[in-house]
Scaffold this motif. Structure first.
Motif, PDB file in Angstrom:
ATOM      1  N   SER A  78      80.075-138.295  72.552  1.00  0.00           N
ATOM      2  CA  SER A  78      81.446-138.009  72.143  1.00  0.00           C
ATOM      3  C   SER A  78      81.595-138.042  70.633  1.00  0.00           C
ATOM      4  N   SER A  79      80.679-138.724  69.907  1.00  0.00           N
ATOM      5  CA  SER A  79      80.791-138.763  68.455  1.00  0.00           C
ATOM      6  C   SER A  79      80.651-137.374  67.851  1.00  0.00           C
ATOM      7  N   ALA A  80      80.093-136.440  68.624  1.00  0.00           N
ATOM      8  CA  ALA A  80      79.959-135.077  68.127  1.00  0.00           C
ATOM      9  C   ALA A  80      81.319-134.441  67.862  1.00  0.00           C
ATOM     10  N   TRP A  81      82.359-134.924  68.542  1.00  0.00           N
ATOM     11  CA  TRP A  81      83.703-134.406  68.260  1.00  0.00           C
ATOM     12  C   TRP A  81      84.097-134.705  66.821  1.00  0.00           C
ATOM     13  N   GLY A  82      83.693-135.857  66.315  1.00  0.00           N
ATOM     14  CA  GLY A  82      83.973-136.171  64.922  1.00  0.00           C
ATOM     15  C   GLY A  82      83.272-135.209  63.981  1.00  0.00           C
ATOM     16  N   ILE A  83      82.068-134.771  64.349  1.00  0.00           N
ATOM     17  CA  ILE A  83      81.336-133.783  63.546  1.00  0.00           C
ATOM     18  C   ILE A  83      82.125-132.480  63.487  1.00  0.00           C
ATOM     19  N   ILE A  84      82.703-132.083  64.612  1.00  0.00           N
ATOM     20  CA  ILE A  84      83.480-130.840  64.646  1.00  0.00           C
ATOM     21  C   ILE A  84      84.708-130.945  63.755  1.00  0.00           C
ATOM     22  N   GLU A  85      85.375-132.104  63.792  1.00  0.00           N
ATOM     23  CA  GLU A  85      86.525-132.314  62.908  1.00  0.00           C
ATOM     24  C   GLU A  85      86.102-132.187  61.441  1.00  0.00           C
ATOM     25  N   GLN A  86      84.934-132.728  61.114  1.00  0.00           N
ATOM     26  CA  GLN A  86      84.458-132.647  59.732  1.00  0.00           C
ATOM     27  C   GLN A  86      84.112-131.200  59.358  1.00  0.00           C
ATOM     28  N   TRP A  87      83.573-130.443  60.313  1.00  0.00           N
ATOM     29  CA  TRP A  87      83.263-129.041  60.028  1.00  0.00           C
ATOM     30  C   TRP A  87      84.551-128.263  59.703  1.00  0.00           C
ATOM     31  N   ILE A  88      85.593-128.505  60.472  1.00  0.00           N
ATOM     32  CA  ILE A  88      86.863-127.825  60.219  1.00  0.00           C
ATOM     33  C   ILE A  88      87.403-128.225  58.841  1.00  0.00           C
ATOM     34  N   ALA A  89      87.211-129.491  58.473  1.00  0.00           N
ATOM     35  CA  ALA A  89      87.641-129.939  57.143  1.00  0.00           C
ATOM     36  C   ALA A  89      86.860-129.219  56.044  1.00  0.00           C
ATOM     37  N   VAL A  90      85.580-128.946  56.282  1.00  0.00           N
ATOM     38  CA  VAL A  90      84.778-128.188  55.312  1.00  0.00           C
ATOM     39  C   VAL A  90      85.367-126.796  55.123  1.00  0.00           C
ATOM     40  N   LEU A  91      85.739-126.149  56.229  1.00  0.00           N
ATOM     41  CA  LEU A  91      86.345-124.817  56.149  1.00  0.00           C
ATOM     42  C   LEU A  91      87.644-124.849  55.354  1.00  0.00           C
ATOM     43  N   ARG A  92      88.486-125.840  55.653  1.00  0.00           N
ATOM     44  CA  ARG A  92      89.770-125.944  54.937  1.00  0.00           C
ATOM     45  C   ARG A  92      89.536-126.135  53.444  1.00  0.00           C
ATOM     46  N   SER A  93      88.566-126.955  53.093  1.00  0.00           N
ATOM     47  CA  SER A  93      88.273-127.203  51.688  1.00  0.00           C
ATOM     48  C   SER A  93      87.761-125.936  51.007  1.00  0.00           C
ATOM     49  N   ALA A  94      86.928-125.190  51.708  1.00  0.00           N
ATOM     50  CA  ALA A  94      86.352-123.978  51.122  1.00  0.00           C
ATOM     51  C   ALA A  94      87.396-122.883  50.943  1.00  0.00           C
ATOM     52  N   LEU A  95      88.351-122.794  51.869  1.00  0.00           N
ATOM     53  CA  LEU A  95      89.342-121.719  51.832  1.00  0.00           C
ATOM     54  C   LEU A  95      90.505-122.029  50.904  1.00  0.00           C
ATOM     55  N   GLY A  96      90.794-123.310  50.694  1.00  0.00           N
ATOM     56  CA  GLY A  96      91.886-123.675  49.800  1.00  0.00           C
ATOM     57  C   GLY A  96      93.218-123.798  50.515  1.00  0.00           C
ATOM     58  N   ASP A  97      94.170-124.388  49.851  1.00  0.00           N
ATOM     59  CA  ASP A  97      95.478-124.670  50.449  1.00  0.00           C
ATOM     60  C   ASP A  97      96.263-123.412  50.794  1.00  0.00           C
ATOM     61  N   GLU A  98      95.964-122.306  50.105  1.00  0.00           N
ATOM     62  CA  GLU A  98      96.754-121.095  50.362  1.00  0.00           C
ATOM     63  C   GLU A  98      96.418-120.450  51.702  1.00  0.00           C
ATOM     64  N   CYS A  99      95.293-120.810  52.287  1.00  0.00           N
ATOM     65  CA  CYS A  99      94.873-120.237  53.584  1.00  0.00           C
ATOM     66  C   CYS A  99      95.281-121.190  54.698  1.00  0.00           C
ATOM     67  N   GLN A 100      96.323-120.848  55.403  1.00  0.00           N
ATOM     68  CA  GLN A 100      96.832-121.689  56.477  1.00  0.00           C
ATOM     69  C   GLN A 100      96.297-121.194  57.817  1.00  0.00           C
ATOM     70  N   PHE A 101      95.668-122.102  58.567  1.00  0.00           N
ATOM     71  CA  PHE A 101      95.175-121.728  59.890  1.00  0.00           C
ATOM     72  C   PHE A 101      95.112-122.974  60.762  1.00  0.00           C
TER      73      PHE A 101
END
Length: 519
Positions: A260-283
């Protein structure tokens, strides 16, 4: 259970044991009287449990398409047409033939078969084998209006463009012109307001209820559960007209990570995407499906066209350079400490995929912020409803489009109803707007112990479950010490005083109920 379920499954197993050739085996089983008209579902259920096989899929498609698909085989046709596209050209041709031989279907299933037909045609028209692409154009030119009953105007435009591209590659110009005329007539006659939505999915599942007892007699409980889950997953995926983002977490040796700890990895991956895209990209990512036995999570991407394209571009760029951000460093540290890697596939609404592998060395720097287990849980993330049977009742009410009331779930006050609805949300079975999540649907269709197993997975994936597991330095709910909720909440939540004891009592009950299924 009667002997017939065992007889039909055993008959298929016996044929497969002595017949290596898939087409020969399926043809023999189709004429076997043991399973009667339900033989395709025995084979498909076997495929779902044992692993998809192109040749067997093609053999089933060939046999149920002659000379026209029978009413009792329409659901099987949907499962085949909406499934993965084969690499083997013979199977692709058989699927296209199956799509063409679907009769008029005056039921909710007809809309879903229409959508699956579009999926099949789009794959056929873009197939790398010229023979398959040409046959897809030919099939498209021979469809009736009912085949396109759930086709949108954008679908028509896409089909027209793909067909034109395939026609432009044909050597015979006269044949291409003739096929072009047929395709234009078919697409011009497509319904103007063809569409499919979530109500159609609910209606479909309701109408299929009368079919499950018949299939139970041919399959038995285990295979039927597998089939029902597959139908529901495909139905809800079909109504999602959005990009799809699939994250597969595995260990560094290439095996599926079941923790189940792999779910935390997925949350971190999504955070990487948000950081790369910037605040102007809402998804936002809405979970659609979780594959059992390994952590493969499919998300619907809710964003505008510009942002969806930006996500695809970011993934393509990431294949050629380092992911560099604080979020990426945190992800790298987690991957390194757990010996994990992730494979990400992003599929755009035109079915164009982008895939990358994310290993620890794809992100720079050893430093990382605190893990999820150190975050403070809010009161809204911690349940206060003890009885999982009543949570299941609430889920079933929502699935049936019925109100969750005191009477329907067996409680005495409206406040208790609110507690149980909130518990279903906390466990990820209901969305914030109290619609069933994909995990909620999987729990709803499950039977017996399988319900508790899926509920255990859901709680392990929740904010509260993840925090409790990581606080315990574990990877599954089975690693959490009994009666540890009070100390956990004191360390990891915003709760104080008597509230900790009340909520701890609920969490300890959840642990006692679900822990046996954390395997």
């Amino acid at each position: 259970m009667t002997a017939r379920p065992r007889a039909s499954v055993e008959a298929w197993d016996s044929i497969r044991a002595r017949t290596a050739a898939p087409y020969v085996a399926v043809e023999e089983f189709a004429s076997d009287k043991t399973a009667k008209g339900l033989w395709p579902y025995v084979v498909i259920s076997d495929l779902l449990q044992s692993g998809w096989d192109d040749a067997l899929c093609g053999a089933v498609a060939l046999n149920i398409a002659q000379p026209e698909v029978k009413p009792e085989h329409l659901l099987a046709a949907f499962l085949l047409l909406a499934g993965q596209w084969p690499a083997e050209p013979t199977t692709a041709l058989n699927l296209l033939s199956l799509a063409h031989r679907i009769p008029y279907v005056d039921s909710p299933l007809g809309k879903f078969i229409s959508r699956a037909t579009v999926w099949c045609l789009r794959n056929g028209l873009t197939d790398s084998q010229p023979l398959v692409a040409e046959e897809a154009v030919n099939i498209l030119g021979g469809l009736g209006a009912y085949h396109l009953s759930a086709v949108s105007s954008s679908d028509v435009a896409v089909l027209h463009g793909l067909a034109e591209n395939a026609l432009s590659k044909m050597d015979d110009a006269d044949l291409a012109d003739a096929l072009r005329s047929r395709v234009e007539v078919v697409l011009d006659d497509a319904p103007e307001h063809g569409r499919i939505d979530e109500n159609d999915a609910r209606h479909l599942m309701a109408t299929l209820e009368e079919m499950w007892p018949r299939l139970d007699r041919a399959l038995g409980d285990d295979l039927l559960r597998e089939l029902r889950t597959r139908v529901r997953a495909l139905a809800w995926t079909t109504v999602t007209d959005r990009d799809v983002h699939v994250v597969h977490v595995e260990d560094a040796r290439g095996q599926d990570d079941k923790s189940s700890s792999a779910w935390g990895i997925i949350e971190q991956w999504i955070a990487v995407l948000r950081s790369a895209l910037g605040d102007e990209c809402q998804f936002s990512f809405a979970p659609l499906d979780v594959a059992s036995g390994s952590l493969i999570v499919t998300f619907r991407v809710d964003a505008d066209d510009k942002v969806r394209e930006a996500i695809s571009t970011q993934l393509r760029d990431a294949k050629h350079g380092l992911l560099s951000s604080t979020a990426a460093e945190s992800l790298a540290k987690s991957l390194q400490s757990r010996n994990l890697r992730i494979h990400v596939t992003h599929v755009e609404d035109d079915h164009a995929p982008t895939s990358i592998d994310v290993n620890p060395d794809k992100a720079a720097g050893p430093s990382a912020p605190a893990s999820f287990g150190s975050l403070k849980l809010t009161t809204g993330q911690i349940p206060q409803a003890n009885d999982w049977d009543k949570i299941f009742m609430a889920v079933d009410c929502v699935a049936s489009n019925e109100a969750v009331t005191e009477e329907s779930i067996g409680v005495s006050t409206r406040r208790q109803v609110q507690y149980y609805r909130a518990a279903a949300r906390i466990a990820g079975l209901l969305t914030p707007t109290e619609e069933l999540s994909r995990t909620g649907w999987l729990v709803h269709v499950a039977i017996g112990e399988e319900r508790y197993r899926r509920a255990c997975w859901a709680f392990e994936a929740s904010e509260c479950g993840q925090a409790w597991i990581e606080w315990s330095n574990g990877i599954r709910l089975s690693d959490v010490p009994p009666n540890s909720a009070a100390k956990f909440l004191a360390d990891r939540s915003e709760l104080t005083g008597d509230t900790i004891e009340r909520r701890a009592s609920t969490l300890n009950r959840w642990l006692e109920t679900l822990r046996p299924y954390a395997v």
